[in-house]
Design a protein around this motif. Structure first.
Motif, PDB file in Angstrom:
ATOM      1  N   LEU A  64       0.797  -1.218   0.000  1.00  0.00           N
ATOM      2  CA  LEU A  64       0.000   0.000   0.000  1.00  0.00           C
ATOM      3  C   LEU A  64       0.833   1.273   0.000  1.00  0.00           C
ATOM      4  O   LEU A  64       0.325   2.343  -0.356  1.00  0.00           O
ATOM      5  N   ASP A  65       2.086   1.184   0.409  1.00  0.00           N
ATOM      6  CA  ASP A  65       2.852   2.399   0.689  1.00  0.00           C
ATOM      7  C   ASP A  65       3.656   2.916  -0.494  1.00  0.00           C
ATOM      8  O   ASP A  65       4.455   3.843  -0.358  1.00  0.00           O
ATOM      9  N   THR A  66       3.450   2.332  -1.686  1.00  0.00           N
ATOM     10  CA  THR A  66       4.257   2.732  -2.844  1.00  0.00           C
ATOM     11  C   THR A  66       3.360   3.094  -4.019  1.00  0.00           C
ATOM     12  O   THR A  66       3.666   2.785  -5.166  1.00  0.00           O
ATOM     13  N   HIS A  67       2.232   3.739  -3.721  1.00  0.00           N
ATOM     14  CA  HIS A  67       1.387   4.225  -4.808  1.00  0.00           C
ATOM     15  C   HIS A  67       2.035   5.414  -5.504  1.00  0.00           C
ATOM     16  O   HIS A  67       1.645   5.787  -6.617  1.00  0.00           O
ATOM     17  N   LEU A 120       5.328   3.017 -17.135  1.00  0.00           N
ATOM     18  CA  LEU A 120       5.465   4.274 -16.406  1.00  0.00           C
ATOM     19  C   LEU A 120       4.129   4.984 -16.257  1.00  0.00           C
ATOM     20  O   LEU A 120       3.897   5.693 -15.274  1.00  0.00           O
ATOM     21  N   ASP A 121       3.233   4.781 -17.214  1.00  0.00           N
ATOM     22  CA  ASP A 121       1.916   5.411 -17.150  1.00  0.00           C
ATOM     23  C   ASP A 121       0.947   4.672 -16.235  1.00  0.00           C
ATOM     24  O   ASP A 121      -0.036   5.264 -15.771  1.00  0.00           O
ATOM     25  N   THR A 122       1.201   3.386 -16.005  1.00  0.00           N
ATOM     26  CA  THR A 122       0.203   2.572 -15.295  1.00  0.00           C
ATOM     27  C   THR A 122       0.714   1.962 -13.996  1.00  0.00           C
ATOM     28  O   THR A 122      -0.027   1.244 -13.330  1.00  0.00           O
ATOM     29  N   PHE A 123       1.962   2.252 -13.602  1.00  0.00           N
ATOM     30  CA  PHE A 123       2.600   1.532 -12.489  1.00  0.00           C
ATOM     31  C   PHE A 123       1.713   1.390 -11.264  1.00  0.00           C
ATOM     32  O   PHE A 123       1.445   0.311 -10.777  1.00  0.00           O
ATOM     33  N   SER A 124       1.239   2.462 -10.714  1.00  0.00           N
ATOM     34  CA  SER A 124       0.481   2.367  -9.480  1.00  0.00           C
ATOM     35  C   SER A 124      -0.490   3.531  -9.400  1.00  0.00           C
ATOM     36  O   SER A 124      -0.396   4.484 -10.173  1.00  0.00           O
ATOM     37  N   ARG A 125      -1.429   3.429  -8.465  1.00  0.00           N
ATOM     38  CA  ARG A 125      -2.458   4.460  -8.397  1.00  0.00           C
ATOM     39  C   ARG A 125      -2.633   4.950  -6.973  1.00  0.00           C
ATOM     40  O   ARG A 125      -2.542   4.192  -6.018  1.00  0.00           O
ATOM     41  N   SER A 126      -2.902   6.248  -6.863  1.00  0.00           N
ATOM     42  CA  SER A 126      -3.059   6.884  -5.561  1.00  0.00           C
ATOM     43  C   SER A 126      -4.520   7.126  -5.199  1.00  0.00           C
ATOM     44  O   SER A 126      -4.807   7.786  -4.202  1.00  0.00           O
ATOM     45  N   SER A 127      -5.430   6.589  -5.976  1.00  0.00           N
ATOM     46  CA  SER A 127      -6.850   6.815  -5.725  1.00  0.00           C
ATOM     47  C   SER A 127      -7.511   5.646  -4.990  1.00  0.00           C
ATOM     48  O   SER A 127      -8.724   5.676  -4.760  1.00  0.00           O
ATOM     49  N   LYS A 185       0.314  -4.865   3.187  1.00  0.00           N
ATOM     50  CA  LYS A 185       1.681  -4.543   3.573  1.00  0.00           C
ATOM     51  C   LYS A 185       1.892  -3.028   3.545  1.00  0.00           C
ATOM     52  O   LYS A 185       1.560  -2.376   2.558  1.00  0.00           O
ATOM     53  N   GLY A 186       2.460  -2.501   4.639  1.00  0.00           N
ATOM     54  CA  GLY A 186       2.769  -1.087   4.691  1.00  0.00           C
ATOM     55  C   GLY A 186       2.032  -0.348   5.790  1.00  0.00           C
ATOM     56  O   GLY A 186       2.108   0.879   5.861  1.00  0.00           O
ATOM     57  N   LEU A 187       1.342  -1.073   6.663  1.00  0.00           N
ATOM     58  CA  LEU A 187       0.604  -0.406   7.729  1.00  0.00           C
ATOM     59  C   LEU A 187       1.543   0.049   8.840  1.00  0.00           C
ATOM     60  O   LEU A 187       2.467  -0.673   9.222  1.00  0.00           O
ATOM     61  N   GLN A 188       1.290   1.264   9.359  1.00  0.00           N
ATOM     62  CA  GLN A 188       2.104   1.847  10.420  1.00  0.00           C
ATOM     63  C   GLN A 188       1.252   2.448  11.536  1.00  0.00           C
ATOM     64  O   GLN A 188       1.791   2.856  12.564  1.00  0.00           O
ATOM     65  N   HIS A 189      -0.057   2.517  11.348  1.00  0.00           N
ATOM     66  CA  HIS A 189      -0.949   3.158  12.308  1.00  0.00           C
ATOM     67  C   HIS A 189      -1.974   2.138  12.798  1.00  0.00           C
ATOM     68  O   HIS A 189      -2.553   1.390  12.003  1.00  0.00           O
ATOM     69  N   VAL A 220       1.124  -6.714   7.269  1.00  0.00           N
ATOM     70  CA  VAL A 220       2.573  -6.586   7.394  1.00  0.00           C
ATOM     71  C   VAL A 220       2.873  -5.166   7.867  1.00  0.00           C
ATOM     72  O   VAL A 220       2.586  -4.197   7.158  1.00  0.00           O
ATOM     73  N   VAL A 221       3.422  -5.067   9.060  1.00  0.00           N
ATOM     74  CA  VAL A 221       3.859  -3.777   9.576  1.00  0.00           C
ATOM     75  C   VAL A 221       5.179  -3.448   8.890  1.00  0.00           C
ATOM     76  O   VAL A 221       6.172  -4.149   9.067  1.00  0.00           O
ATOM     77  N   SER A 222       5.183  -2.367   8.104  1.00  0.00           N
ATOM     78  CA  SER A 222       6.346  -2.086   7.261  1.00  0.00           C
ATOM     79  C   SER A 222       6.334  -0.632   6.843  1.00  0.00           C
ATOM     80  O   SER A 222       5.266  -0.040   6.652  1.00  0.00           O
ATOM     81  N   ASN A 223       7.512  -0.051   6.689  1.00  0.00           N
ATOM     82  CA  ASN A 223       7.618   1.253   6.031  1.00  0.00           C
ATOM     83  C   ASN A 223       8.479   1.152   4.777  1.00  0.00           C
ATOM     84  O   ASN A 223       9.139   2.099   4.370  1.00  0.00           O
TER      85      ASN A 223
END
Length: 425
Positions: free
Chosen positions: A179-182, A268-275, A295-299, A315-318
């Motif tokens: 989740l942390d690399t949108h 590069l146009d489709t890698f990931s989404r922030s929505s 994966k990527g939860l911190q809170h 997965v608790v991860s940054n």
């Protein structure tokens, strides 16, 4: 995996009698230094670098120093049990290979070599969306050893769904959604080199082997270009050749077709989404029956929301400090999330683990298992499959010995009571 610590330790000392030292250094800092010498500056920067001023990466490793193990004596620990259970399957140890992309930067055999190491030890390998080898080939290399698949959710849902369905068909046992690399973090070392491996066609094997992405690439290649390219430079020529070599098929044919360049541009146009929002997880559940791990939860509140939306693990991860400079250390976030989850789903941990003692501390703070990342990549860079396997064995050996020396017989016995109570500041 009984007595793995003693076996690995004894093998190293016995070899020393004949003047042989480990090919892959055991001490974490020495391992990192050796890998840096073996890797190109670009490869090293990408693998070892983190976001901004590297503060989160430093915080990840420093956090382990704030927790002290309190050994107990006169406990029968002659036999120790490292096995653990995740999603109904018994694993030989609470250790998984974290998803890391573009492994061709570390070694030409990439995931093939890593799968060999994971298979030798029976450890789960989490295969990245940004892998250098298609997931089906990695699954074949792993054989009976567990494969999990890590998803970067593309801006194109049809492509994301195709990845998920391919992973399930290939025998993946869980789906790990990062989740942390949108967005890509501000990675200063890569920026100073003006280098992104994907722009060179590296780490795109899941895409170029995917029928949806192949169709998208062909459609893009057939579109008339609206802008003239700048005058070619030697660097541009090298980039085009790199793209062509890594695209499936004959290099000359690839150069004439323009497909490799179209593939890079499409990625590069489709890698990931922030929505994405929590509501999108319902759509993911429609695509797969696999356990869904976020994966990527911190809170802690995000952990509660994850439970409300029916996820099967966390997965608790940054992201090893690669995304947000100045973020909370992953280990500092772990206890609060463990408490919020309260045993309802497995909680895994990564970011900053460099040794078996680190793994012990994370388990003591409530993690059900630990993901190991950069260290085995360093081993891969030094000695391929053998190097990756050696690093994994060293971490397992130290975890086993730490358990015995702490008076702990099984992974289930590694609790917060094995650590010193923090002193109020």
């Amino acid at each position: 995996m009984p007595s793995v610590g003693r076996a690995v330790q004894s093998a190293i000392y016995r070899a020393g009698v004949f003047g042989h030292r480990p090919t892959v250094p055991v001490e974490p800092a020495a391992l990192e230094a050796a890998a840096r010498k073996a890797m190109s500056p670009r490869s090293w920067s990408y693998v070892a670098g983190s976001a901004g001023q590297q503060r989160t990466a430093a915080a990840n490793t420093a956090a382990f120093g704030r927790h002290q193990i309190v050994p107990r004596m006169l406990v029968d620990v002659e036999e120790r049990d490292l096995t653990t259970e995740l999603f109904g399957r018994t694993l030989p140890a609470p250790l998984l290979l974290a998803p890391i992309g573009v492994l061709e930067m570390a070694h030409r055999e990439a995931e093939h070599a890593v799968a060999s190491a994971a298979r030798a030890l029976g450890l789960p390998m989490i295969v990245s969306t940004q892998a250098s080898v298609p997931m089906e080939d990695v699954a074949a290399d792993l054989g009976a050893s567990p494969m999990w698949y890590q998803l970067y959710w593309s801006r194109d849902d049809e492509l994301a769904e195709s990845f998920v369905r391919r992973a399930e068909a290939a025998g993946a046992q869980a789906l790990v959604v990062t989740l942390d690399t949108h967005l890509l973090g501000w990675r200063t070392r890569d920026l100073d080199l003006a280098y992104l491996p994907f722009a060179q066609g590296q780490g795109l094997a899941q895409y170029t082997s995917d029928p949806v992405f192949q169709r998208m690439t062909r459609e893009r290649a057939n579109q008339p270009r609206t802008e003239r390219d700048p005058r070619p430079t030697p660097a541009a020529v090298r980039s085009v050749l790199s793209q062509a070599r890594r695209f499936p098929g004959d290099v000359r044919t690839n150069l004439r077709s323009g497909l490799p360049r179209a593939a890079v541009e499409t990625f590069l146009d489709t890698f990931s989404r922030s929505s994405l929002t929590w509501d999108d997880l319902a759509r993911l559940r429609e695509w797969t029956s696999l356990p869904i791990v976020l994966k990527g939860l911190q809170h802690a509140d995000d952990a509660r929301l994850a439970l409300e939306h029916g996820v099967d693990g966390i997965v608790v991860s940054n992201h090893g400090g690669r995304q947000v400079d100045g973020a909370i250390a992953s280990l500092d976030a772990l206890p609060g999330i463990v408490d919020a989850v309260d045993g309802r789903v497995p909680v895994l941990f990564d970011s900053g683990v460099r040794s078996g003692a680190d793994a012990f501390i994370a388990l003591a703070l409530g993690a059900d298992a630990v993901l190991l990342g950069r260290p085995w990549v360093y081993g891969l860079a030094l000695a391929g499959a053998h190097g990756a396997q050696a690093v994994l064995e060293h971490v397992l050996a130290e975890l086993d010995l730490t358990m015995g020396l702490a008076g702990v017989r099984s992974v289930a016995d590694i609790t917060r009571e094995t650590l010193a109570t923090p002193t109020a500041g």
